[in-house]
Design an enzyme around this catalytic site. Structure first.
Site, short mmCIF file in Angstrom:
data_model
loop_
_atom_site.label_atom_id
_atom_site.label_comp_id
_atom_site.label_asym_id
_atom_site.label_seq_id
_atom_site.Cartn_x
_atom_site.Cartn_y
_atom_site.Cartn_z
N GLY B 42 0.76 -1.22 -0.09
CA GLY B 42 0.06 -0.02 0.01
C GLY B 42 0.93 1.14 -0.02
O GLY B 42 2.08 1.12 -0.24
N ALA B 44 2.21 2.82 2.55
CA ALA B 44 3.52 2.65 3.29
C ALA B 44 4.32 1.86 2.80
O ALA B 44 5.51 1.94 2.84
CB ALA B 44 2.99 2.29 4.65
N GLY B 45 3.83 0.43 2.52
CA GLY B 45 4.74 -0.39 1.90
C GLY B 45 5.52 -0.25 0.52
O GLY B 45 6.74 -0.39 0.41
N HIS B 266 -17.10 5.77 10.04
CA HIS B 266 -17.30 6.90 9.08
C HIS B 266 -18.82 7.11 9.28
O HIS B 266 -19.59 6.13 8.72
CB HIS B 266 -16.54 6.57 8.01
CG HIS B 266 -16.45 7.93 7.11
ND1 HIS B 266 -17.59 8.31 6.33
CD2 HIS B 266 -15.41 8.51 6.76
CE1 HIS B 266 -17.15 9.25 5.70
NE2 HIS B 266 -15.69 9.49 5.78
N ARG B 337 -16.69 13.27 12.96
CA ARG B 337 -16.82 11.81 12.46
C ARG B 337 -17.54 11.04 13.51
O ARG B 337 -18.66 10.40 13.39
CB ARG B 337 -15.78 11.00 11.70
CG ARG B 337 -15.35 11.48 10.54
CD ARG B 337 -14.06 10.62 9.85
NE ARG B 337 -13.91 11.18 8.60
CZ ARG B 337 -12.80 10.97 7.98
NH1 ARG B 337 -12.27 9.87 8.36
NH2 ARG B 337 -12.54 11.36 6.87
N GLU B 432 -1.29 1.93 8.32
CA GLU B 432 -2.28 1.98 9.23
C GLU B 432 -1.93 0.61 10.32
O GLU B 432 -2.77 0.48 11.26
CB GLU B 432 -3.51 1.50 8.36
CG GLU B 432 -4.86 1.56 9.15
CD GLU B 432 -6.14 1.62 8.26
OE1 GLU B 432 -6.18 1.69 7.20
OE2 GLU B 432 -7.27 1.12 9.04
#
Ligand SMILES: Cc1cc2nc3c(=O)[nH]c(=O)nc-3n(C[C@H](O)[C@H](O)[C@H](O)COP(=O)(O)OP(=O)(O)OC[C@H]3O[C@@H](n4cnc5c(N)ncnc54)[C@H](O)[C@@H]3O)c2cc1C
Ligand code: HEM
Ligand code: HEM
Ligand code: SF4
Ligand code: F3S
Ligand code: FES
Lengths: 251, 646, 269
Positions: B42, B44-45, B266, B337, B432
């Site tokens: 993702g 980050a990766g 959410h 939220r 995350e």
């Protein structure tokens, strides 16, 4: 609703596939196409049969993972819609639905409806990037980009890499995908430096991967869930030709 | 468990640069001797793998999808924050830092959050250089919008596809490195265990999802960027494959799991339609700028609407309860939220919900359309309305849209120190997957920022430091012949075979659904002591049922999505229980965690800074309850205040 | 190797040459409506061009057709390989013209072969025309008289030339309804081929975008229709009796053929 399903079953890459018939009842009109397949699979498990494998992940039309040809149309009958966004209300009660994997030599079937689309990644690895080492970037507003250009680049960048274009093309050509990638990067000022290299290398990778050549049939545009326009193919052609000429003439 | 956060000395604004200066460097010629495993592709990766490879390290990257480009970061629509202050509205590193700390309800680590705000600007520069087609103004400069009730416009966006465009940027850098042979990409590989040698993370065990082959991979260190665990709720805005497996198995190997109960719900998702539903779809929060949230004042009217006997448009003004505007006059429909989600749940609990299931509230654009004209609204939200129409078959220009909260983000994750290293040396965690910078609640548009900050600007430095400390002589010294690999591999194989051998009567999905219902009911938007205790007991039963009554068809050595699901569900079941324990432990309400016992007279969340200003870190114990450790949070630069959105 | 791209460019360039040729050819052919003399003079002019030029043009045309078809065949073979198994159900997604390029191309090929045998090599045994024919050029000078005998051009100002009564050749050719029908069919398919081909050519060369696409599609269709109407008008006018042979042949006259061993070299001697 009640449905008859004709689904391609194939145990693995090397085995021969065939269509199998299933019937499914009590399908909700509000269910998505993949949820319909989920319930088929629940039934198959209950009957001790092997469930149908299909690719999917986000289920909201953005990851590009879902990939099946429904009644001959990649991603089914709705315009600009991925399979996961297709809802059963678009089908008739009692209808027979034929479901098969993407068909292309460059996308071998791995199992049932699952195909191997890594050929797309190999095209990207050949040149689908702008060389920008981490931390070496100038301020983001240093190079203004006219809104029109940014918007055009965004239109092309919207491609989700699903491969429906290849599946729809009678030549299994990947020109819409490659064109989308090339146009996105070549349009931006940041991508200009590598434009020629990129155009040549990505086309080469595309041909090496075993995709067919484009004969401007246009089926790809018609099925693309992100409405990528045939413009990107023209753009790729243009950049490819100018790059080839420059290369041949050693400019 | 060693929970030293390793926060560098010095003033907040100098910590990161000083720390970078003090880090060990690895000689460029020696870098290729080191091998780094990055699990996850993702934001980050991909960014971490690409940056590490650029620096010269040897990288292997893994993801379960068929291409790294499909990681769930792709689904983010709204945008990414950065303290660029391009709009000249007074934004600054300091302000982004402060907003994030406050947004997280004072449950995050100051130093980390400050660093996040500091590098945010570089992220945008980096992305633009890679060709991310952010929205622009006519003059060619970057456009911004304000997001999630922020007072400044600091959100950068690329149509409704910010996540996809950012990910494609990182993916393209990753591709370049794959093409150059610096990164070896393993797609359709699922990490099923972590291998620890002499206390350090030195490898992983994966299953090739196509051939079923179970293999060991050795490295000098391991990075987990495997995303969030929102799918513990079964229905969530996460992708089908999102899992807790990678982080949970690391937890079982000794990594501390921090704040698992912090989950974000959410408020604007499309309501559930029925039994078959497998996924909830998020709609951009920006809709709340113009839509008005309401339910009928009386249950009778709500019932009629649910049954389809009454057209919502014909409900008279005095019979409508615009509850957010009523309860939070200054923020109205834009309340944060957690607050708007909880309010929606309340009115539905009162029986005033709409939608066929009773789980939905209206988001009505009637007034906005009257005020601005349909054309204007179409320009602003056309694609969102279309998406809604596609899913529900209803036309929001005619009938009010219906929304309901859904799980969307998980703030908890593996505990990490300032270097993003977990409590297992050599195991780094980003994105995350770590518990990171959002405290008890995340601000809109800051997860993308954090994922990229970790991957581009933090991990490449801190991993270099760790490898430098290991020394060149240790580089590449881990061998697959180490018995730890064979042993772990064997356990993984046994577990999979065990799943296949149960031959019971229930499908993996049915267990997942049941678990999700328990978590949603007891560990969702409002949590209570008795409820949580009940949930823990129920999950015990579910776990037992799972391991005795699961039915799987298909083989181990073939593509087998049900086997994958079963493995993930097994982890979710255990993890769900950990989540409930954490929620039970935290005797306060903060951010996304709302304990009904702890609220003000007006029903607002009541924090307990005296006793709970800590990170709750759990340690796994074989055959016993997990043990809680605390990392106390010290606030030196901000004043703890009560959030007020009245 | 960028094989498919090269092939496509060659197809487009040869296609372009053919596109321009058919328009010119059609305009020339339309001279038939201006009377036998006009078209015969035109044919005469063409044929009295220096041999190098005439044969050069023919060579280019021939090469274009050959290369165009050759590339079409190679691409088709490769593309069939890239798509080993078609979708089990056909879902029509594009224009009829785009989907039938190969079919219309193949029929066009057979047409071109027939056509050249018919009018250039003149071996199709349906032609009737009168000889000797004497005609005048625009200057009406008796000096520019050409003689054609037995279908073999003989003399012009005492020199051998290869022209003859094209007007009668065409009219008598199209009197055969089968021949006319084949011409109509082929020019119809040519229209179809061009309706997609011209727009497609711009796409292949990278000269099309979404703002121009609609316009180009229309131009291509328009071009195709013009070509169709222009070509088709001749067989239609013949069949309906609008065009009559300039010197109606009497039934008792023998049908003459061009000798099949006739070559240009012979003429040059
Ligand atoms: C619908 C939606 C909208 C959002 N919108 C926004 C927004 O507007 N702004 C914002 O800031 N944030 C937003 N977020 C949050 C944000 O997108 C995510 O938090 C963030 O992208 C997570 O990135 P990541 O790299 O940590 O993980 P992911 O992108 O989830 O990547 C996880 C990676 O790990 C791999 N993986 C996982 N498990 C395994 C395993 N066991 N073995 C091998 N590989 C594994 C996966 O294949 C994947 O590559 C949104 C989230 C959702 C769901
Ligand atoms: C004689 C046999 C012919 C065959 C087998 C043939 C076949 C084809 C095929 C298969 C295509 C590919 C479709 C495409 O790329 O769009 C094509 C394109 C085309 N053809 Fe033909 N064709 C023939 C004759 C002609 C003639 C006589 C003309 C013109 C008068 C012509 C003009 C074109 C043009 C302009 C294109 C588009 C080229 C491009 O796409 O770049 N073709 N033809
Ligand atoms: C009614 C329609 C047509 C008529 C009357 C016509 C007439 C002729 C004549 C008289 C010739 C011989 C020229 C000469 O050798 O002096 C000729 C040649 C030729 N025609 Fe046509 N033609 C027609 C349609 C077409 C079409 C549709 C095509 C192409 C697709 C075509 C392609 C050619 C070619 C390639 C030659 C050979 C040129 C040469 O010999 O140099 N014709 N045509
Ligand atoms: S161009 Fe369209 S159809 Fe092709 S991969 Fe991209 S999104 Fe899918
Ligand atoms: S359908 Fe195929 S032929 Fe070209 S225009 Fe699209 S790739
Ligand atoms: S499942 Fe992601 S696009 Fe369909």
């Amino acid at each position: 609703m009640k449905l008859k399903l004709k689904i391609w079953r194939q145990d693995d890459k090397d085995s021969q596939g065939l269509f199998k018939n299933y019937s499914l009842e009590n399908v909700s009109k509000d269910a998505s196409f993949l949820e319909m397949l989920d319930s088929l699979n629940e039934q198959l498990i209950a009957k001790d049969e092997v469930p149908v494998s299909f690719d999917h992940d986000c289920r909201e039309g953005i990851c590009g993972m879902c990939s099946m040809t429904i009644n001959g149309e990649p991603h089914g009958p709705e315009k600009a819609t991925t399979t996961c966004q297709l809802h059963m209300r678009h089908f008739k009660d009692g209808e027979t639905i034929t479901i098969e994997p993407w068909r292309a030599r460059a996308f071998p079937v791995l199992k049932d409806l699952v195909t191997d689309r890594s050929a797309f990644d190999s095209i990207m690895q050949a040149g689908g990037f702008i060389t920008a080492r981490t931390g070496s970037a100038v301020d983001a507003n240093e190079i203004p980009i006219p809104k029109e250009i940014a918007d055009e680049a965004m239109d092309a960048a919207a491609c989700i890499g699903c491969g429906a274009c290849v599946a729809a093309c009678p030549n299994a050509s990947a020109m819409l995908f490659t064109g989308a990638k090339v146009s996105h990067l070549n349009k931006l000022p940041q991508g200009k430096a590598e434009k020629e290299r990129r155009s040549l290398l990505m086309v080469e990778a595309m041909e090496d991967a075993g995709f067919g050549g484009c004969t401007n049939v246009g089926a790809c545009e018609a099925v693309c869930p992100k409405s990528i326009s045939l413009d990107v193919i023209a753009h790729l052609n243009r950049d490819f030709h100018t790059s080839s000429i420059k290369k041949i003439l050693n400019f | 468990m060693n929970l030293d956060p390793k926060i560098p000395e010095g003033p907040l604004s100098e910590k990161w640069s000083k720390h970078k200066f003090n880090m060990r460097l690895v000689n460029p010629a020696n870098r290729r001797k080191y091998h780094v495993i990055v699990v996850g592709s993702g934001l980050a990766g991909s960014s971490a793998a690409a940056s590490l490879a650029e620096q010269g390290y040897n990288v292997s990257c893994f993801c379960y999808q068929d291409s790294p480009r499909r990681a769930h970061s792709i689904a983010a629509q709204g945008g990414i924050n950065a303290s660029k202050n391009y709009q000249n509205d007074g934004d600054s590193i300091q302000r982004l830092f402060y907003d994030t700390i406050k947004g997280g309800d004072y449950r995050s680590r100051e130093a980390n959050v400050y660093r996040l705000a500091e590098v945010s600007s570089n992220i945008i520069d980096q992305c633009v250089a890679q060709g991310v087609p952010f929205a622009r103004e006519y003059g060619g400069l970057l456009a911004n919008r304000s997001f999630g009730g922020a007072q400044v416009s600091r959100t950068f966006y690329a149509r409704g596809q910010t996540g996809q465009q950012l990910l494609l940027g990182a993916y393209s850098s990753l591709n370049r490195q794959i093409g150059l042979g610096k990164v070896t990409m393993h797609t359709r590989h699922e990490m099923l265990d972590l291998v620890i040698i002499d206390g350090h993370a030195k490898g992983i065990i994966t299953r090739n999802l196509v051939t079923g082959a179970i293999t060991s991979h050795a490295a000098d260190c391991v990075v987990l960027t495997t995303g969030g665990y929102g799918n513990v709720f079964y229905l969530s805005t996460n992708a089908q494959g999102c899992n807790v497996t990678a982080t949970y198995r690391a937890f079982k190997k000794g990594a501390g799991f921090a704040n698992p109960c912090y989950t974000q719900i959410h408020p604007t998702c499309i309501p559930v339609h029925g039994e078959d539903q497998s996924k909830l779809t998020l709609m951009s929060e920006s809709l709340r700028n113009d839509g008005r949230v309401w339910v009928p004042k009386s249950k009778d009217i709500a019932e009629k609407i649910r049954a389809g006997h009454l057209d919502p448009n014909s409900v008279a003004e005095e019979d409508r309860d615009y509850y957010l505007e009523r309860k939070y006059p200054s923020f109205g429909n834009l309340a944060p939220r957690d607050i708007s989600s909880r309010s929606a749940k309340e009115v539905c609990d009162e029986g005033r919900g709409v939608a066929s299931t009773g789980l939905g509230v209206f988001l009505d654009f009637r007034d906005a359309i009257q005020r601005e004209g349909e054309q204007d609204i179409r320009e602003r939200y056309g694609n969102l309305f279309e998406m809604y129409n596609r899913i529900t078959g209803e036309d929001p220009y005619q009938t009010p849209m219906m929304i309901f909260p859904a799980v969307h983000y998980t703030m908890g994750g593996l505990w990490v120190d300032y270097n993003l290293q977990s409590s297992i040396p050599g195991l780094f965690v980003g994105g995350e997957a770590n518990f990171s910078d959002h405290g008890a609640n995340r601000l809109g548009a800051s997860a993308l920022m954090q994922g990229l900050a970790d991957g581009y600007f933090v991990l490449p430095y801190t991993i270099g430091n760790y490898l430098g400390e290991l020394g060149v002589s240790a580089a590449g010294s881990v061998s697959l012949s180490d018995p730890a690999f064979a042993k772990t591999e064997k356990l993984v194989r046994e577990r999979l075979n065990q799943l296949l051998a149960i031959k019971g009567n229930r499908s993996p999905r049915s267990f997942h659904k049941e678990l999700g219902q328990i978590i949603w009911d007891y560990c969702g938007m409002a949590r209570s002591q008795s409820g949580l205790q009940e949930a823990i007991a129920k999950i015990d039963e579910l776990k037992h049922e799972f391991w005795t009554n699961l039915r799987l068809n298909g083989r181990l050595d073939n593509l087998n999505p049900e086997l994958e699901r079963a493995g993930r569900v097994a982890d979710f079941i255990e993890f769900g229980q950990l989540m409930c324990r954490d929620a039970l432990m935290r005797e306060e309400s903060c951010g996304g965690h709302f304990r009904v016992e702890h609220q003000t007279d007006e029903g607002e969340a009541l924090r307990n800074d005296q006793e709970y200003s800590f990170v709750g870190v759990w340690e796994y114990k074989e055959d016993a309850k997990p043990v809680l450790h605390k990392e106390v949070l010290n606030f030196e630069n901000v004043q703890l205040a009560t959030r007020s959105y009245k | 190797m960028h094989t498919s791209m090269c092939r496509k460019v060659l197809m487009a360039l040869t296609g372009l040459i053919l596109v321009l040729f058919v328009m010119g050819h059609m305009l020339g052919n339309l001279l038939i409506f201006a009377g036998a003399d006009a078209i015969n003079a035109y044919a005469y002019k063409l044929h009295s061009m220096p041999k190098v030029l005439l044969n050069g043009i023919r060579l280019i045309l021939l090469a274009s057709v050959v290369v165009h078809i050759w590339m079409a065949v190679l691409l088709t073979i490769e593309n069939k390989k890239a798509k080993p198994k078609a979708n089990s159900k056909k879902a029509v997604k594009t224009t009829y013209a785009a989907q039938t390029m190969r079919m219309s191309g193949v029929i066009l090929l057979s047409f071109i072969i027939f056509h050249i045998l018919h009018f250039t090599v003149r071996v199709i045994p349906t032609m009737e025309y009168n000889d000797p024919v004497v005609f005048l050029n625009e200057t009406n000078s008796p000096n520019s008289v050409a003689l054609v005998q037995g279908g073999v051009p003989v003399l012009k100002n005492g020199q051998a030339v290869d022209t003859f009564n094209v007007y009668d050749m065409l009219v008598s050719g199209f009197k055969n309804p089968l021949v006319s029908f084949f011409y109509l069919l082929s020019t119809g398919l040519l229209c179809l081929h061009l309706a997609h081909g011209i727009s497609s050519l711009f796409q292949t060369l990278g000269l099309r975008n979404r703002y121009w696409k609609g316009m180009l599609d229309k131009i291509a269709l328009f071009y195709g229709l013009i070509v169709f109407i222009g070509f088709a008008s001749i067989p239609v006018a013949t069949l309906t009796g609008y065009l009559e042979p300039s010197n109606p042949s009497s039934d008792d006259q023998e049908v003459s053929f061009a000798p099949s061993n006739f070559t240009f070299e012979q003429l040059e001697n």
